[in-house]
Design an enzyme around this catalytic site. Structure first.
Site, PDB file in Angstrom:
ATOM      1  N   ARG A  47      11.989  53.097  54.936  1.00  0.00           N
ATOM      2  CA  ARG A  47      12.248  54.534  54.868  1.00  0.00           C
ATOM      3  C   ARG A  47      13.310  54.882  53.831  1.00  0.00           C
ATOM      4  NH1 ARG A  47      15.740  55.904  60.354  1.00  0.00           N
ATOM      5  NH2 ARG A  47      17.288  54.228  60.126  1.00  0.00           N
ATOM      6  N   LYS A 144      11.871  37.100  66.555  1.00  0.00           N
ATOM      7  CA  LYS A 144      12.834  36.993  67.643  1.00  0.00           C
ATOM      8  C   LYS A 144      14.022  37.892  67.358  1.00  0.00           C
ATOM      9  CE  LYS A 144      16.028  33.379  66.317  1.00  0.00           C
ATOM     10  NZ  LYS A 144      17.244  34.159  66.550  1.00  0.00           N
ATOM     11  N   HIS A 174      10.682  30.004  63.439  1.00  0.00           N
ATOM     12  CA  HIS A 174      10.534  29.318  62.157  1.00  0.00           C
ATOM     13  C   HIS A 174      10.848  27.825  62.237  1.00  0.00           C
ATOM     14  CE1 HIS A 174      14.872  30.251  61.999  1.00  0.00           C
ATOM     15  NE2 HIS A 174      14.977  29.223  61.184  1.00  0.00           N
ATOM     16  N   LYS A 178       9.008  23.826  60.312  1.00  0.00           N
ATOM     17  CA  LYS A 178       9.733  22.892  59.451  1.00  0.00           C
ATOM     18  C   LYS A 178       8.990  21.562  59.320  1.00  0.00           C
ATOM     19  CE  LYS A 178      14.376  24.803  60.008  1.00  0.00           C
ATOM     20  NZ  LYS A 178      14.641  24.976  58.575  1.00  0.00           N
ATOM     21  N   GLU A 212      25.856  25.629  62.850  1.00  0.00           N
ATOM     22  CA  GLU A 212      26.029  26.493  61.688  1.00  0.00           C
ATOM     23  C   GLU A 212      27.496  26.560  61.300  1.00  0.00           C
ATOM     24  OE1 GLU A 212      23.215  30.138  61.837  1.00  0.00           O
ATOM     25  OE2 GLU A 212      23.798  29.753  63.907  1.00  0.00           O
ATOM     26  N   ASP A 231      20.078  33.813  71.721  1.00  0.00           N
ATOM     27  CA  ASP A 231      19.678  33.790  70.320  1.00  0.00           C
ATOM     28  C   ASP A 231      19.076  32.457  69.916  1.00  0.00           C
ATOM     29  OD1 ASP A 231      19.508  34.980  67.732  1.00  0.00           O
ATOM     30  OD2 ASP A 231      21.262  33.826  67.117  1.00  0.00           O
ATOM     31  N   HIS A 236      14.630  28.562  70.042  1.00  0.00           N
ATOM     32  CA  HIS A 236      14.636  27.425  69.121  1.00  0.00           C
ATOM     33  C   HIS A 236      14.815  26.082  69.836  1.00  0.00           C
ATOM     34  CE1 HIS A 236      14.508  30.249  65.967  1.00  0.00           C
ATOM     35  NE2 HIS A 236      15.791  30.492  65.860  1.00  0.00           N
ATOM     36  N   LYS A 336      28.179  28.510  66.218  1.00  0.00           N
ATOM     37  CA  LYS A 336      28.585  29.068  64.930  1.00  0.00           C
ATOM     38  C   LYS A 336      30.002  28.609  64.595  1.00  0.00           C
ATOM     39  CE  LYS A 336      25.584  33.121  64.793  1.00  0.00           C
ATOM     40  NZ  LYS A 336      24.881  32.611  63.587  1.00  0.00           N
TER      41      LYS A 336
END
Length: 485
Positions: A47, A144, A174, A178, A212, A231, A236, A336
């Site tokens: 948009r 997700k 995803h 892999k 991460e 998450d 995953h 994280k």
């Protein structure tokens, strides 16, 4: 992996971060490799941009930096841009979907609608597509996270399921695209060497880590209402666990593979709320240093509440109640602002029952298989060998399958493989609704307990998380792979 026929790929959220970093680069790579039907079209929906010219300028500025290391082939890039159409659309205006339908009337082939948007928009978009007949003979891709808990996930699935049949719905994860995950299936089911050892008699423990270095970046508001358990774990990590632990499927067709994954998820030992403190560790990063750079605490990140109790780290001990895996602990970990960016599966085999060669042969972890998903996609088998020289002195050695060295053709990125599968109608690498429900049911007691209990354990950014995560493994006589030396 070439697309079999013509297609129209409609991308909602066409100016979003996911589209710029993953989806459009993956489609470009498939185009450059000649994997897309020549007549296939991409219709971007957003948009913000006024017309196609402005949108292509946006793509030029934001997508090129995310293509493969080999860079952009300008001729291929130009012909890729020729595939892209643009429709400015306000999701709240029914007449805009009429305009979309009219714009697509003369576009070819199979219709794929990719919803690279927030989950709150999934149902309104699907209903608007149905209102103009665009749900017929189409495929819908849902990113997700799909819901906030079991109830909200079911609400989305119920509403989408009224518009699209289950075989039209592609719930994307995803990690399942892999290359090493695909090779894990080949390793287990294509060779006589590993499958006889892939059971409780020979496997001592299994670790699955997705770590991460990054923090929440610009996603603080989203992440603070989600957390690592929702998450990362319920999709995953549990999907990777089901791939590792599944029984050999009858064939590689979509339902055979997903039936076996579902059996694993349904065999997960239920979590007793009274035992959660022993089986689950949650943490939240505080200020620290990563690769020489100071980074802030989670609670001071933009969009995060200063008194937030949202977890940025989770470690779990999981058991599977079936004949193959009874008694084998699966340790799952994600977080994280950890010490390194790594995703890997570690299969620790049991030591030999008796050693004539001394204590090293009895050491835990002397024989292990490490499947690295990122950053370097490899499979490495560790075993013991004699050191050169006098005496029978043992040392750890490894056999490597480094895909980029063994296979000269370029590797296919996960999103590229999955998008080609969607266009070709292959569902095996996508999550079926009953799989998703089983995963939510298993994590829900942990979610509820953590919502009612105190704060997560602190850990300094740049470390491997709270000490309690290491202590949990130490109780089983083992440790996380990077803590071994």
């Amino acid at each position: 992996m070439h697309t079999d026929s013509s297609f129209t790929f409609v991308l909602f959220g066409g100016t979003g971060d996911l589209s710029m970093r993953k989806i459009l680069p993956a489609l470009y790579e498939a185009h450059r490799a000649g994997m897309l039907a020549a007549s296939g079209k991409i219709v971007a929906i957003a948009r913000h941009e006024e017309d196609r010219g402005h949108y292509l300028q946006w793509v030029n500025e934001h997508v090129k930096t995310h293509v493969s290391k080999s860079g952009v082939d300008e001729d291929a890039w130009s012909s890729f841009l020729d595939r892209i159409e643009y429709v400015k659309l306000d999701l709240g205006r029914a007449e805009d979907f009429v305009m979309l339908r009219d714009a697509m009337q003369d576009l070819p082939g199979t219709r794929v609608f990719y919803l690279a948007t927030g989950p709150s928009l999934f149902v309104p978009i699907c209903r608007a597509l149905a209102s103009v007949g665009l749900n017929e003979n189409a495929r819908i891709v849902l990113e997700k996270p799909l819901g906030y808990d079991l109830r909200s996930s079911n609400a989305i699935n119920d509403a989408v399921g009224e518009i699209f049949a289950e075989e039209q719905i592609y719930r994307i994860d995803h990690y399942l695209g892999k290359e090493p995950v695909q090779n894990l299936l080949a390793l287990r089911f294509g060779n006589a060497l590993f499958e006889p050892l892939w059971r409780r008699d020979w496997v001592e423990s299994i670790q699955i880590t997705i770590a991460e270095e990054l923090g929440v970046e610009a996603r603080g508001d989203f992440y603070d209402n989600t957390g690592a358990l929702r998450d990362m774990v319920q999709n995953h990590l549990l999907q990777l666990l089901s791939i590792v632990a599944m029984e050999p499927p009858h064939s590689m067709d979509s339902d055979s593979v997903r039936d076996e994954k579902l059996r694993v998820l349904r065999a997960l030992k239920p979590v007793d709320p009274r035992d959660i403190s022993k089986l689950a560790v949650r943490g939240q990063y505080h200020a620290g240093v990563i690769r020489g750079t100071s980074v802030p605490a989670y609670a001071t990140e933009p969009g995060v509440k200063p008194d937030s109790t949202t977890e940025t780290f989770v470690a779990l001990k999981v058991e599977i109640e079936n004949w193959r895996w009874a008694g084998v602990p699966f340790f799952l970990r994600t977080g994280k602002r950890l010490a390194d960016r790594v995703a890997e599966i570690v299969v620790n085999f049991r030591p030999v029952p008796h050693s004539a060669l001394g204590a090293p042969a009895l050491r835990a972890g002397a024989n292990r298989l490490v499947i690295r998903l990122q950053p370097n996609e490899t499979i490495r088998l560790y075993c013991l060998a004699k050191k050169p020289g006098e005496g029978m002195n043992l040392s750890s050695v490894h056999l490597d399958l480094a895909f980029d060295q063994f296979f000269k053709e370029g590797q296919m990125e996960a999103y590229q493989r999955l998008l080609l599968d969607v266009i070709n109608g292959r569902l095996a690498l996508f999550v079926r609704r009953d799989e998703q429900e089983a995963a939510w049911k298993w994590v829900e007691p942990i979610l509820n307990e953590w919502a009612a209990s105190g704060k997560p354990k602190p850990y300094a950014a740049g470390t491997w998380g709270p000490a309690a995560a290491s202590a949990m493994l130490a109780q089983h006589g083992t440790c996380w792979l990077e803590e071994e030396n």
